[in-house]
Scaffold this active site. Structure first.
Site, mmCIF file in Angstrom:
data_model
loop_
_atom_site.group_PDB
_atom_site.id
_atom_site.type_symbol
_atom_site.label_atom_id
_atom_site.label_comp_id
_atom_site.label_asym_id
_atom_site.label_seq_id
_atom_site.Cartn_x
_atom_site.Cartn_y
_atom_site.Cartn_z
ATOM 1 N N CYS A 34 -2.530 9.033 2.830
ATOM 2 C CA CYS A 34 -2.125 8.514 1.522
ATOM 3 C C CYS A 34 -3.224 8.713 0.483
ATOM 4 C CB CYS A 34 -1.774 7.050 1.641
ATOM 5 S SG CYS A 34 -3.042 6.115 2.470
ATOM 6 N N GLU A 54 4.320 13.091 -4.332
ATOM 7 C CA GLU A 54 3.524 13.122 -3.103
ATOM 8 C C GLU A 54 4.218 14.020 -2.082
ATOM 9 O OE1 GLU A 54 3.457 9.568 -0.683
ATOM 10 O OE2 GLU A 54 1.294 9.755 -0.507
ATOM 11 N N GLU A 57 0.897 -1.176 0.000
ATOM 12 C CA GLU A 57 0.000 0.000 0.000
ATOM 13 C C GLU A 57 0.918 1.204 0.000
ATOM 14 O OE1 GLU A 57 -3.190 0.285 0.023
ATOM 15 O OE2 GLU A 57 -4.078 -1.471 0.980
HETATM 16 P P1 NAD Z 1 8.300 4.972 4.764
HETATM 17 O O1 NAD Z 1 8.177 4.253 3.493
HETATM 18 O O2 NAD Z 1 9.492 5.805 5.004
HETATM 19 O O3 NAD Z 1 8.240 3.948 5.991
HETATM 20 C C1 NAD Z 1 7.181 3.013 6.159
HETATM 21 C C2 NAD Z 1 7.666 1.879 7.046
HETATM 22 O O4 NAD Z 1 8.737 1.192 6.405
HETATM 23 C C3 NAD Z 1 8.219 2.316 8.398
HETATM 24 O O5 NAD Z 1 7.886 1.336 9.361
HETATM 25 C C4 NAD Z 1 9.712 2.322 8.160
HETATM 26 O O6 NAD Z 1 10.440 2.168 9.354
HETATM 27 C C5 NAD Z 1 9.885 1.132 7.246
HETATM 28 N N1 NAD Z 1 11.056 1.144 6.377
HETATM 29 C C6 NAD Z 1 11.794 2.213 5.979
HETATM 30 N N2 NAD Z 1 12.786 1.822 5.161
HETATM 31 C C7 NAD Z 1 12.670 0.478 5.026
HETATM 32 C C8 NAD Z 1 13.385 -0.511 4.288
HETATM 33 N N3 NAD Z 1 14.437 -0.197 3.518
HETATM 34 N N4 NAD Z 1 12.995 -1.787 4.361
HETATM 35 C C9 NAD Z 1 11.919 -2.134 5.118
HETATM 36 N N5 NAD Z 1 11.196 -1.253 5.843
HETATM 37 C C10 NAD Z 1 11.566 0.048 5.796
HETATM 38 O O7 NAD Z 1 6.953 5.794 4.899
HETATM 39 P P2 NAD Z 1 6.540 6.783 6.054
HETATM 40 O O8 NAD Z 1 7.354 8.018 5.875
HETATM 41 O O9 NAD Z 1 6.544 6.109 7.388
HETATM 42 O O10 NAD Z 1 4.997 7.040 5.675
HETATM 43 C C11 NAD Z 1 4.620 7.929 4.690
HETATM 44 C C12 NAD Z 1 4.342 7.223 3.379
HETATM 45 O O11 NAD Z 1 3.416 6.156 3.568
HETATM 46 C C13 NAD Z 1 3.695 8.111 2.360
HETATM 47 O O12 NAD Z 1 4.311 7.924 1.108
HETATM 48 C C14 NAD Z 1 2.254 7.631 2.304
HETATM 49 O O13 NAD Z 1 1.591 7.849 1.107
HETATM 50 C C15 NAD Z 1 2.396 6.205 2.586
HETATM 51 N N6 NAD Z 1 1.148 5.656 3.127
HETATM 52 C C16 NAD Z 1 0.398 4.848 2.314
HETATM 53 C C17 NAD Z 1 -0.793 4.333 2.761
HETATM 54 C C18 NAD Z 1 -1.604 3.451 1.876
HETATM 55 O O14 NAD Z 1 -2.445 2.736 2.373
HETATM 56 N N7 NAD Z 1 -1.401 3.440 0.576
HETATM 57 C C19 NAD Z 1 -1.239 4.596 4.064
HETATM 58 C C20 NAD Z 1 -0.455 5.403 4.869
HETATM 59 C C21 NAD Z 1 0.751 5.927 4.386
#
Ligand code: NAD
Length: 492
Positions: free
Chosen positions: A293, A394, A260
């Site tokens: 999101c 975004e 997602e």
């Molecule tokens: P992010 O991608 O930086 O992190 C998400 C999660 O992944 C966190 O738990 C983080 O610690 C972990 N992570 C980071 N790097 C990783 C790696 N290399 N390998 C595995 N895990 C890793 O996102 P964020 O900054 O926490 O959240 C914001 C983003 O999430 C936005 O882009 C938003 O659109 C998206 N989002 C999407 C939805 C959806 O349902 N489509 C819902 C909420 C947020």
């Protein structure tokens, strides 16, 4: 002053500190002060969580067909404990994710808990077995059936923006399906993860069925989960960039991945929309400082009525005024953005928008006068072309971009000219016309005339760069099942 209880890991049925006792600080987005502390999991901790989840899946009856009613009973009990702890969830949403008091009940606590109820309500509709009858194929008369089994060990990696909602979306569905789970929340919101451990222990969950790990490094624990062959499926919500890395890294062990990701959803106001100026005005991107999101962060309006749209929006932003950013204000729906890093990122986009030639209709500045936290004014750009980076990328902050279009075809083209496809909306006096447009937008959910396209019983997910797979509702539970054919030879 710390506002939140320490966030502890939950591994193999035990609430634990990290090996070696290291912790990290959780920062309150309203003040920039320390709100609490969390265990900083080592790779040995993550390894222990994976081993526990594997053992619980392989060696206990958790995922067995005969255990379905017990799983429902346990998840119903856990749901009741989350209800009893609503105040704590609200405090976590406020002081970890920066939710404003007027927004806490909505996306943060109640919607998530209602989604949990929706999962329980659709559980009876899950197809566990299908009888495909007899067939003599190539001289082998057989009776065939398909059984649906839990995928196995699930790593649920979640973001900070609406953490309880996303945690429920993954953990409840995976557990109901019969999987065992390792929940890995974002470093900004570890308490929202830790509460699962505490309440699962209180509910009497069997050891290893649910585990919770987190750490200061945003990538380390997640990467370990993605690379470990004992994990069968990674369910990830987060940014598109990290989603791609997870898919790539997961390939080494042929991980099933469910993603997602981000969005840049378009709201199209057609030229016959009733109460046109008010419709545009209502499109301000302020709820939870735009950190959703599925928010409609591109507003598409007909060029013939662009000035009216601008006037409506200008009045709306003016009217919204300073009614945001008050930590204890029950009517405020917008607070700070989550972190210093996010603030820098959003302000960078506001700077970029001006360099790209867009015009600031409202906002655009940081507001340190609101407190030591990460406050950015509700911001709106007009004269935006869809090819600009502020229209394509975004921003994940309170920044709306308003794009003119010529006619319905042009609006559809612009809406679809995006790497994303998560949500969106169309508004028109003519419902059929609006639905015709909606059907042509390449997106996972879309609202017509304000219809609510996101709910706990509806499949949610993205087209294109917004991800793959569906969460919530029946589809959300079935995402965690694999099919197996059993064919029994019949006498010829
Ligand atoms: P992010 O991608 O930086 O992190 C998400 C999660 O992944 C966190 O738990 C983080 O610690 C972990 N992570 C980071 N790097 C990783 C790696 N290399 N390998 C595995 N895990 C890793 O996102 P964020 O900054 O926490 O959240 C914001 C983003 O999430 C936005 O882009 C938003 O659109 C998206 N989002 C999407 C939805 C959806 O349902 N489509 C819902 C909420 C947020």
């Amino acid at each position: 002053m710390t506002l939140l209880p320490p966030a502890r890991l939950y591994i193999d049925g035990e609430l634990r500190d990290a090996q070696g006792g290291k912790t990290f600080e959780v920062i309150n987005p309203w003040t920039g002060d320390v709100a609490g502390e969390a265990a900083d999991a080592t790779s040995q901790d993550v390894d222990a969580a994976i081993a526990a989840a594997r053992r619980a899946f392989d060696e206990t009856d958790w995922g067995d067909p005969g255990n379905r009613a017990s799983r429902v009973a346990l998840l119903t009990k856990l749901r009741a404990l989350f209800e009893e702890n609503k105040d704590r969830l609200a405090a976590l949403a406020r002081f970890e994710a920066g939710a404003a008091l007027g927004a806490v009940g909505m996306a943060h606590v109640d919607t998530a808990n209602q989604g949990w109820d929706d999962y329980l309500a659709v559980f009876d509709q899950v197809t566990w077995e299908e009888d495909l009858g007899n067939r003599d194929f190539r001289g082998f008369p057989s009776h065939r059936k398909v059984v649906y089994e839990p995928v196995g060990v699930v790593a649920a990696i979640t973001p900070w923006n609406v953490p309880h909602y996303v945690n429920v979306g993954k953990v409840v569905a995976a557990l109901l399906a019969g999987c065992t789970v390792i929940l890995k929340p974002a470093p900004d919101t570890p308490g929202m993860g830790a509460i699962w451990g505490e309440l699962a222990a209180e509910a009497g969950f069997p050891a290893g069925v649910l585990n919770v790990v987190f750490g200061k490094d945003p990538a380390a624990a997640g990467e370990q989960l993605v690379q470990d062959p004992r994990v069968d499926l990674v369910s990830f919500t987060g940014s598109t960039g990290v989603g791609k890395r997870i898919m790539e890294a997961g390939a080494a062990t042929l991980k099933r991945v469910f993603l997602e990701l981000g969005g840049k959803s378009a709201k199209i106001v057609l030229d016959d929309a009733p109460d046109f100026a008010r419709e545009c005005a209502q499109s301000m991107l302020v709820f939870h400082a735009g950190q959703g999101c599925a928010v409609q962060s591109r507003l598409l309006v007909p060029r013939s009525r662009y000035e009216e749209a601008k006037a409506g929006l200008a009045m709306a932003y003016q009217g919204f005024g300073d009614n945001w950013g008050g930590m204890d204000e029950p009517t405020h729906i917008m607070g700070p953005v989550v972190s210093a890093r996010q603030m820098e990122r959003v302000l960078g986009y506001i700077e970029l928008g001006q360099q790209e030639g867009a015009t600031l209709l409202a906002g655009g500045k940081a507001r340190p006068d609101k407190g030591g936290g990460y406050f950015i004014e509700p911001t709106c750009f007009v004269d935006v072309d869809n090819s600009m980076r502020i229209a394509q990328e975004e921003i994940f902050g309170p920044v709306l971009v308003v794009i003119p279009y010529e006619d319905d075809e042009d609006a559809i083209r612009i809406a679809n000219e995006s790497q994303y496809g998560l949500s969106g909306g169309v508004v028109s006096a003519d419902q059929l016309r609006a639905e015709r447009v909606a059907r042509r937008i390449r997106t996972g959910s879309i609202s017509v005339n304000g219809g609510m396209c996101i709910a706990g019983d509806l499949p949610f997910g993205g087209f294109k760069g917004s991800g793959m797979g569906r969460e919530w509702g029946l589809a959300g539970i079935e995402e965690f099942l694999d099919s197996k054919v059993i064919a029994t030879r019949l006498a010829s």
